[in-house]
Write an enzyme that holds these catalytic residues in place. Structure first.
Site, PDB file in Angstrom:
ATOM      1  N   CYS A 122       0.964  -1.075  -0.047  1.00 38.83           N
ATOM      2  CA  CYS A 122      -0.158   0.081  -0.077  1.00 38.83           C
ATOM      3  C   CYS A 122       0.900   1.248  -0.030  1.00 38.83           C
ATOM      4  CB  CYS A 122      -0.934   0.029   1.150  1.00 38.83           C
ATOM      5  SG  CYS A 122      -0.481  -0.083   2.583  1.00 38.83           S
ATOM      6  N   CYS A 130      -3.370  -2.522  -0.850  1.00 39.56           N
ATOM      7  CA  CYS A 130      -2.306  -3.575  -0.505  1.00 39.56           C
ATOM      8  C   CYS A 130      -2.070  -4.516  -1.514  1.00 39.56           C
ATOM      9  CB  CYS A 130      -2.527  -3.958   0.794  1.00 39.56           C
ATOM     10  SG  CYS A 130      -3.016  -2.869   1.960  1.00 39.56           S
ATOM     11  N   LYS A 201      -6.180  -9.142  11.261  1.00 35.85           N
ATOM     12  CA  LYS A 201      -5.792  -7.731  10.989  1.00 35.85           C
ATOM     13  C   LYS A 201      -7.433  -6.954  10.581  1.00 35.85           C
ATOM     14  CE  LYS A 201      -3.530  -3.964   8.522  1.00 35.85           C
ATOM     15  NZ  LYS A 201      -2.432  -3.660   7.737  1.00 35.85           N
ATOM     16  N   ARG A 211      -1.790   6.233   7.903  1.00 35.99           N
ATOM     17  CA  ARG A 211      -2.061   6.348   6.421  1.00 35.99           C
ATOM     18  C   ARG A 211      -1.387   7.570   6.131  1.00 35.99           C
ATOM     19  NH1 ARG A 211      -7.608   3.122   5.491  1.00 35.99           N
ATOM     20  NH2 ARG A 211      -6.691   1.004   6.471  1.00 35.99           N
ATOM     21  N   ARG A 223     -10.281  -0.941   2.454  1.00 33.60           N
ATOM     22  CA  ARG A 223      -9.683  -2.021   2.519  1.00 33.60           C
ATOM     23  C   ARG A 223     -10.760  -3.363   3.001  1.00 33.60           C
ATOM     24  NH1 ARG A 223      -5.031   0.363   1.456  1.00 33.60           N
ATOM     25  NH2 ARG A 223      -4.197   1.406   3.088  1.00 33.60           N
ATOM     26  N   GLU A 239      -8.520 -17.333  10.443  1.00 37.83           N
ATOM     27  CA  GLU A 239      -7.161 -16.535   9.925  1.00 37.83           C
ATOM     28  C   GLU A 239      -6.012 -17.019  10.687  1.00 37.83           C
ATOM     29  OE1 GLU A 239      -6.564 -14.690   7.361  1.00 37.83           O
ATOM     30  OE2 GLU A 239      -8.287 -13.524   6.996  1.00 37.83           O
ATOM     31  N   LYS A 254      -4.510  -7.157  15.452  1.00 37.36           N
ATOM     32  CA  LYS A 254      -4.363  -5.611  15.167  1.00 37.36           C
ATOM     33  C   LYS A 254      -5.645  -4.850  14.730  1.00 37.36           C
ATOM     34  CE  LYS A 254      -2.124  -2.534  11.864  1.00 37.36           C
ATOM     35  NZ  LYS A 254      -1.372  -2.427  10.743  1.00 37.36           N
ATOM     36  N   SER A 280      -1.511   3.383  15.511  1.00 34.68           N
ATOM     37  CA  SER A 280      -1.356   4.709  15.376  1.00 34.68           C
ATOM     38  C   SER A 280      -2.739   5.754  15.826  1.00 34.68           C
ATOM     39  CB  SER A 280      -1.065   5.223  13.818  1.00 34.68           C
ATOM     40  OG  SER A 280      -2.174   4.758  13.037  1.00 34.68           O
ATOM     41  N   TYR A 319       3.991   2.673  19.529  1.00 35.35           N
ATOM     42  CA  TYR A 319       4.702   3.945  19.294  1.00 35.35           C
ATOM     43  C   TYR A 319       5.141   4.524  20.541  1.00 35.35           C
ATOM     44  CZ  TYR A 319       2.716   3.313  14.649  1.00 35.35           C
ATOM     45  OH  TYR A 319       2.389   2.650  13.302  1.00 35.35           O
TER      46      TYR A 319
HETATM   47  C1  PBG Z   1      -0.062  -1.617   5.917  1.00 37.90           C
HETATM   48  C2  PBG Z   1      -0.298  -1.209   7.187  1.00 37.90           C
HETATM   49  C3  PBG Z   1      -0.967  -0.452   7.823  1.00 37.90           C
HETATM   50  C4  PBG Z   1      -0.787  -0.435   9.376  1.00 37.90           C
HETATM   51  C5  PBG Z   1       0.386  -1.283   9.404  1.00 37.90           C
HETATM   52  N1  PBG Z   1       0.596  -1.759   8.115  1.00 37.90           N
HETATM   53  C6  PBG Z   1      -2.095   0.559   7.464  1.00 37.90           C
HETATM   54  C7  PBG Z   1      -3.280  -0.076   6.754  1.00 37.90           C
HETATM   55  O1  PBG Z   1      -3.501  -1.269   6.725  1.00 37.90           O
HETATM   56  O2  PBG Z   1      -4.237   0.648   6.234  1.00 37.90           O
HETATM   57  C8  PBG Z   1      -1.371   0.391  10.338  1.00 37.90           C
HETATM   58  C9  PBG Z   1      -0.623   0.608  11.618  1.00 37.90           C
HETATM   59  C10 PBG Z   1      -0.984   1.826  12.530  1.00 37.90           C
HETATM   60  O3  PBG Z   1      -2.190   2.234  12.253  1.00 37.90           O
HETATM   61  O4  PBG Z   1      -0.181   2.183  13.445  1.00 37.90           O
HETATM   62  N2  PBG Z   1      -0.865  -2.630   5.260  1.00 37.90           N
END
Ligand code: PBG
Length: 329
Positions: A122, A130, A201, A211, A223, A239, A254, A280, A319
């Site tokens: 991505c 992705c 995820k 993003r 997504r 999964e 996640k 994030s 983080y």
């Molecule tokens: C990429 C990816 C993402 C995150 C980790 N790897 C973003 C998404 O799937 O849009 C998110 C990590 C975060 O928000 O800290 N596929």
């Protein structure tokens, strides 16, 4: 007057007593610090929605990682921001890509550091999805084409391993990705390179700040055709089962905070290490409230991270790692 038969407060009376009976204790070794790398030198671009995090060029990354490593955090995970994007995301497997360059630099300077690389397209595709696209049969928008994506991800994984990555973390939620990456790594001679699968995820609103940071929002649609519906936990078990069968060394859930039940179920059912990604948006919420003095940042951060570990996470990608480690005694 009758007395309470049991008094739980007795063991809460003294700080040291409380410490002795504490069930969940955070250690520096629990954490993986995520970083965003882009090509260049001397580059340090603050990420507005993630106070305290920057996009870094490899040299600046090394500076930060040295400090982090000294504080006891054993691992980092790298995300790349390419100089050019195209429909296939070809910079993902460029030997001179930002991530590959950074991995070589980090492993050269700190050979014992565990260097993980996120594996996804991505950040590298101009459409921000992705996987690669094909024309949709019944939809106006193109759709994400699973199997051709696997070939590209396998290529990118090998190039990350060639650069020296210790662990590859496929995050795109394509079916069969763990098997594809494992067999590509093995055929290229990287039998010792581990895989941490972003197994469960979810299609989450909590990825918003990431993003911005990785410059990777999808240009159209969302997504939801590859990431999971937040309502489902039994599907998460499917999964994880597939990723375990395909050879994952570590499985991940996640985001973390809204999915503590999923972390718990995965931990109960499988014997391999479970990772959780404190994403994030979870970080940004804490930072924003703390800036307004609405919450005590230190207390809330520690409470959140402890809850993730208490739910069953063996590894926590966060983080907050570099802040929280300062207070882990
Ligand atoms: C990429 C990816 C993402 C995150 C980790 N790897 C973003 C998404 O799937 O849009 C998110 C990590 C975060 O928000 O800290 N596929």
């Amino acid at each position: 007057m009758s007395f309470p038969a049991v008094r739980l407060r007795r063991l809460r009376r003294l700080p040291l007593f409380r410490k002795m009976v504490r069930e969940t204790v955070l250690r520096p070794e629990d954490f993986v610090q995520p970083f965003f790398v882009r090509a260049g030198r001397g580059l340090r671009r603050p990420i507005k929605s993630m106070p305290g995090c920057d996009q870094l060029s490899p040299d600046q990354l090394l500076r930060d990682v040295r400090v982090l490593y000294r504080s006891g955090i054993p691992a980092v995970i790298l995300f790349g921001i390419p100089s050019t994007k195209d429909p296939l995301g070809s910079e993902a497997w460029s030997a001179d890509g930002a991530v590959q360059t950074a991995v070589r630099l980090l492993k050269g300077a700190l050979p014992d550091l565990v260097v993980m690389t996120d594996l996804c397209l991505c950040e590298y595709t101009e459409h921000g999805h992705c996987g690669v696209l094909k024309k949709g049969k019944n939809s106006r928008n193109p759709v994400i084409d699973n199997d051709p994506t696997l070939e590209l991800l396998a290529r990118a994984a090998v190039s990350q391993a060639e650069a020296g990555a210790d662990l590859i973390a496929p995050s795109g939620m394509m079916d069969g990705v763990v098997k594809a990456v494992r067999s590509a790594l093995d055929s290229a001679g990287f039998t010792e390179t581990s895989i941490m699968a972003y197994s469960a995820k979810y299609a989450s609103g909590f990825y918003g700040p990431f993003r911005d940071a990785a410059e990777s929002p999808p240009r159209f649609g969302d997504r939801k055709t590859y990431q999971m519906d937040p309502s489902n936990t039994r599907e998460a078990m499917r999964e994880v089962a597939l990723d375990v069968a395909e050879g994952a060394d570590i499985v991940m859930v996640k985001p973390a905070l809204s999915y503590l039940d999923v972390i718990h179920r995965v931990k109960q059912r499988w014997d391999l290490p479970v990772a959780a990604y404190n994403v994030s948006g979870e970080y940004a919420m804490v930072k924003a409230a703390a800036r307004n003095k609405w919450i005590d940042e230190k207390a809330v951060t520690r409470e959140i991270l402890t809850s993730i570990k208490r739910a069953g996470a063996d590894l926590i990608l966060s983080y907050h790692a570099r802040d929280v480690v300062k207070d882990l005694k």
